[in-house]
Design an enzyme around this catalytic site. Structure first.
Site, PDB file in Angstrom:
ATOM      1  N   ALA A  34       0.805  -1.348   0.026  1.00 34.29           N
ATOM      2  CA  ALA A  34       0.106   0.029  -0.012  1.00 34.29           C
ATOM      3  C   ALA A  34       0.844   1.410   0.044  1.00 34.29           C
ATOM      4  O   ALA A  34       2.144   1.321   0.411  1.00 34.29           O
ATOM      5  CB  ALA A  34      -1.008   0.046   1.114  1.00 34.29           C
ATOM      6  N   GLU A  35       0.352   2.241  -0.693  1.00 30.22           N
ATOM      7  CA  GLU A  35       0.838   3.806  -0.314  1.00 30.22           C
ATOM      8  C   GLU A  35      -0.022   4.082   0.709  1.00 30.22           C
ATOM      9  O   GLU A  35      -1.125   3.949   0.834  1.00 30.22           O
ATOM     10  CB  GLU A  35       0.595   4.563  -1.466  1.00 30.22           C
ATOM     11  N   TYR A  65      -5.751   8.963   0.427  1.00 26.07           N
ATOM     12  CA  TYR A  65      -5.056   7.712   0.935  1.00 26.07           C
ATOM     13  C   TYR A  65      -6.308   6.816   1.357  1.00 26.07           C
ATOM     14  O   TYR A  65      -6.565   5.742   0.900  1.00 26.07           O
ATOM     15  CB  TYR A  65      -4.202   8.078   2.080  1.00 26.07           C
ATOM     16  N   SER A  66      -7.315   7.453   2.250  1.00 25.38           N
ATOM     17  CA  SER A  66      -8.046   6.435   3.097  1.00 25.38           C
ATOM     18  C   SER A  66      -9.129   6.120   1.905  1.00 25.38           C
ATOM     19  O   SER A  66      -9.772   4.934   2.113  1.00 25.38           O
ATOM     20  CB  SER A  66      -8.819   7.178   4.229  1.00 25.38           C
ATOM     21  N   ALA A  67      -9.643   7.275   0.982  1.00 28.36           N
ATOM     22  CA  ALA A  67     -10.523   6.741   0.042  1.00 28.36           C
ATOM     23  C   ALA A  67      -9.966   5.751  -0.757  1.00 28.36           C
ATOM     24  O   ALA A  67     -10.786   4.715  -1.083  1.00 28.36           O
ATOM     25  CB  ALA A  67     -10.844   7.895  -0.799  1.00 28.36           C
ATOM     26  N   THR A 106      -6.567  -0.338   6.473  1.00 26.71           N
ATOM     27  CA  THR A 106      -6.528   0.511   7.587  1.00 26.71           C
ATOM     28  C   THR A 106      -7.837   0.878   8.366  1.00 26.71           C
ATOM     29  O   THR A 106      -8.741   0.945   7.638  1.00 26.71           O
ATOM     30  CB  THR A 106      -5.894   1.834   6.969  1.00 26.71           C
ATOM     31  N   ASP A 107      -7.616   1.523   9.583  1.00 32.70           N
ATOM     32  CA  ASP A 107      -8.650   1.883  10.176  1.00 32.70           C
ATOM     33  C   ASP A 107      -9.009   3.295   9.723  1.00 32.70           C
ATOM     34  O   ASP A 107     -10.318   3.933   9.994  1.00 32.70           O
ATOM     35  CB  ASP A 107      -8.676   1.935  11.752  1.00 32.70           C
ATOM     36  N   GLU A 108      -8.290   3.924   9.098  1.00 34.22           N
ATOM     37  CA  GLU A 108      -8.574   5.191   8.475  1.00 34.22           C
ATOM     38  C   GLU A 108      -9.671   5.369   7.371  1.00 34.22           C
ATOM     39  O   GLU A 108     -10.394   6.554   7.137  1.00 34.22           O
ATOM     40  CB  GLU A 108      -7.172   5.651   7.914  1.00 34.22           C
ATOM     41  N   LYS A 136      -7.880   3.020   0.035  1.00 37.53           N
ATOM     42  CA  LYS A 136      -7.847   1.882   0.735  1.00 37.53           C
ATOM     43  C   LYS A 136      -9.312   1.464   0.993  1.00 37.53           C
ATOM     44  O   LYS A 136      -9.736   0.315   1.113  1.00 37.53           O
ATOM     45  CB  LYS A 136      -7.430   2.204   2.303  1.00 37.53           C
TER      46      LYS A 136
END
Length: 189
Positions: A6-7, A82-84, A57-59, A86
């Site tokens: 992952a990035e 990033y969170s989108a 991730t929990d993000e 993931k």
């Protein structure tokens, strides 16, 4: 198959979202496709023993307030590229579970740290700053697990008999980064 690639740096995702989309979404798609094609060649018995483990991730559940925690039923509320990316990858995994019956699990881990971590991350950044006599500042909420703990937690998921589930790993507490920085400073100086 354990998919850990992952990035993962929020600031870089804002500057260069295309890298995150390619790695986290397209990369996950390619891992899923390769795994699905391999899985479909297996006998029924071997298919039931096969697992695709997507480490997320929990993000994906959005920004947390102090003392707030995400759970298995938290809604997805990504707040950065990033969170989108993931969250998109998580949804791809879920679609392969439903559409193809692929035996897959998702773990939504919190931040982690360990050897060879990028120097932009909190703990390596603190250590570098201490050695360079730079002022340390960082007072955001964190929930840190060592990579060793993460790896120890991830292995049972891969071999566990329950399929197509999401698992959550959390540290026992949410130390404020400033407290973590103070502990590192005392240890290293």
């Amino acid at each position: 198959v354990m998919h850990l690639a992952a990035e993962s740096h929020v600031d870089r995702s804002i500057e260069s979202p295309d890298t995150f989309i390619n790695t986290n979404i397209v990369g996950t798609y390619k891992m899923l496709e390769a795994s699905r094609k391999y899985w479909q060649t297996l006998s029924k018995q071997d298919q039931t023993e096969f697992r695709f483990h997507h480490v997320s991730t929990d993000e994906v559940f959005g920004d947390l307030k102090k003392n707030e925690r995400s759970t298995e039923i938290s809604p997805y509320r990504p707040s950065s590229p990033y969170s989108a990316s993931k969250a998109s990858a998580d949804h791809l995994v879920k679609s392969y579970i439903r559409t193809y019956g692929l035996n897959a699990v998702i773990s939504n881990c919190c931040n982690n740290y360990g050897p060879y971590q990028f120097p932009e991350k909190l703990i390596p950044k603190m250590i570098i700053n201490i050695f360079n006599n730079k002022e340390l500042e960082d007072d955001e909420l964190s929930d840190l697990l060592e990579k060793v703990e993460k790896a120890n937690n991830n292995l049972p998921i891969t071999f566990f008999e329950i399929l197509t589930a999401a698992y959550f790993y959390k540290a026992a507490e949410y130390p404020e980064n400033i407290n973590l920085i103070e502990k590192f400073y005392k240890f290293w100086t």
